[in-house]
Scaffold this active site. Structure first.
Site, PDB file in Angstrom:
ATOM      1  N   ARG A   8       5.036   6.095  -8.434  1.00 20.71           N
ATOM      2  CA  ARG A   8       4.943   5.812  -7.032  1.00 20.71           C
ATOM      3  C   ARG A   8       5.890   4.914  -6.500  1.00 20.71           C
ATOM      4  NH1 ARG A   8      -0.160   8.305  -5.663  1.00 20.71           N
ATOM      5  NH2 ARG A   8      -1.670   7.931  -7.609  1.00 20.71           N
ATOM      6  N   ARG A  63       5.695  -6.794  -2.467  1.00 20.99           N
ATOM      7  CA  ARG A  63       4.077  -6.763  -2.344  1.00 20.99           C
ATOM      8  C   ARG A  63       3.736  -8.236  -2.976  1.00 20.99           C
ATOM      9  NH1 ARG A  63       2.106  -1.812  -5.797  1.00 20.99           N
ATOM     10  NH2 ARG A  63       0.031  -2.607  -5.190  1.00 20.99           N
ATOM     11  N   LYS A 104      -8.519  -6.964  -9.990  1.00 20.82           N
ATOM     12  CA  LYS A 104      -9.597  -7.233  -9.242  1.00 20.82           C
ATOM     13  C   LYS A 104     -10.666  -5.884  -9.144  1.00 20.82           C
ATOM     14  CE  LYS A 104      -7.089  -8.219  -5.573  1.00 20.82           C
ATOM     15  NZ  LYS A 104      -6.104  -8.058  -5.898  1.00 20.82           N
ATOM     16  N   ARG A 142      -8.932 -10.172   3.024  1.00 21.25           N
ATOM     17  CA  ARG A 142      -7.288 -10.315   2.488  1.00 21.25           C
ATOM     18  C   ARG A 142      -6.507 -11.229   3.636  1.00 21.25           C
ATOM     19  NH1 ARG A 142      -5.650  -4.737   0.392  1.00 21.25           N
ATOM     20  NH2 ARG A 142      -6.536  -5.070  -1.675  1.00 21.25           N
ATOM     21  N   ARG A 152       3.041   1.772 -14.269  1.00 26.66           N
ATOM     22  CA  ARG A 152       2.005   2.755 -13.696  1.00 26.66           C
ATOM     23  C   ARG A 152       3.011   4.072 -13.448  1.00 26.66           C
ATOM     24  NH1 ARG A 152      -1.336  -0.035  -8.680  1.00 26.66           N
ATOM     25  NH2 ARG A 152      -2.505  -1.571 -10.213  1.00 26.66           N
TER      26      ARG A 152
END
Ligand code: ZN
Length: 213
Positions: free
Chosen positions: A157, A168, A11, A86, A124
């Site tokens: 991370r 999440r 997004k 959100r 990532r």
């Protein structure tokens, strides 16, 4: 324009590309909070301790931030919201603003299979020394585990560990599904298949905005 969708759906990237394509500002609440803190504004002073403790910034504070920003002159021709709303209370705050009627917005709902999101987010890596970012699948470093720019060992991370990613995504389901329903009952929601090349996705967004205009 409003972007909804789970973390890892692309997004943020597409919001930036669409804004630049249309020549309108991209309003990212994350960026704005960091700027407010750096400039030490009253709002920044309120938000700073919350963010430092890893707490979510309250809805009313984010709504105020967006209200201030969207009342600036450069937003009169439209704007792209990134990372907001959100939650349903944030959407209600937006609806109460001048020009906040949901029927005036194009709402994009990014859908990406959960397995793809897991692979995107957990792949990532970043360099703790120069902050460069890599991705094991899409943008791997030349030498495994080492930063191309400075040779430092790459890290993952905390947020991108698989167990955290799963949490999440579950949080997203709980908080954002009601938000999608909120918009479905008020305006047209454009479902975007986010598991396609970036240019193809952008083309769909531009077409949807054009149809609306
Ligand atoms: Zn580096």
């Amino acid at each position: 324009m409003i972007f909804l969708g789970p973390p890892g759906a692309g997004k943020g990237t597409q919001a930036a590309r669409l804004a630049s394509h249309l020549g309108v500002p991209k309003i990212g609440t994350g960026d704005m909070l960091r700027t407010a803190i750096a400039k030490d504004t009253p709002l920044g002073r309120k938000a700073h301790p919350m963010m430092e403790q890893g707490n979510l910034v309250p809805d009313d504070l984010l709504v105020e931030l967006v209200r201030e920003r969207t009342s600036e002159g450069d937003c009169s021709g439209g704007f792209v919201l990134d990372g907001f709303p959100r939650t349903v209370p944030q959407a209600q705050g937006l609806e109460a603003m001048p020009g906040g009627d949901p029927r005036g917005f194009v709402v994009f709902d990014f859908e990406v299979p959960r397995s793809v999101l897991m692979a995107r987010l957990s792949g990532r890596r970043w360099c703790p020394s120069c902050q460069a970012t890599f991705h094991l699948l899409n943008d791997p470093p030349k030498r495994t585990g080492v930063c191309d720019a400075c040779g430092t060992g790459l890290l993952q991370r905390e947020d991108d560990h698989e167990t955290v990613v799963a949490r999440r995504l579950a949080e997203y389901d709980a908080r954002t599904f009601p938000l999608i329903e909120y918009y479905r009952s008020r305006t047209r929601v454009v479902v975007v298949d986010g598991d396609r090349p970036m240019d193809t996705v952008l083309h769909d967004l531009v077409t949807a905005v054009g149809v609306r205009a």
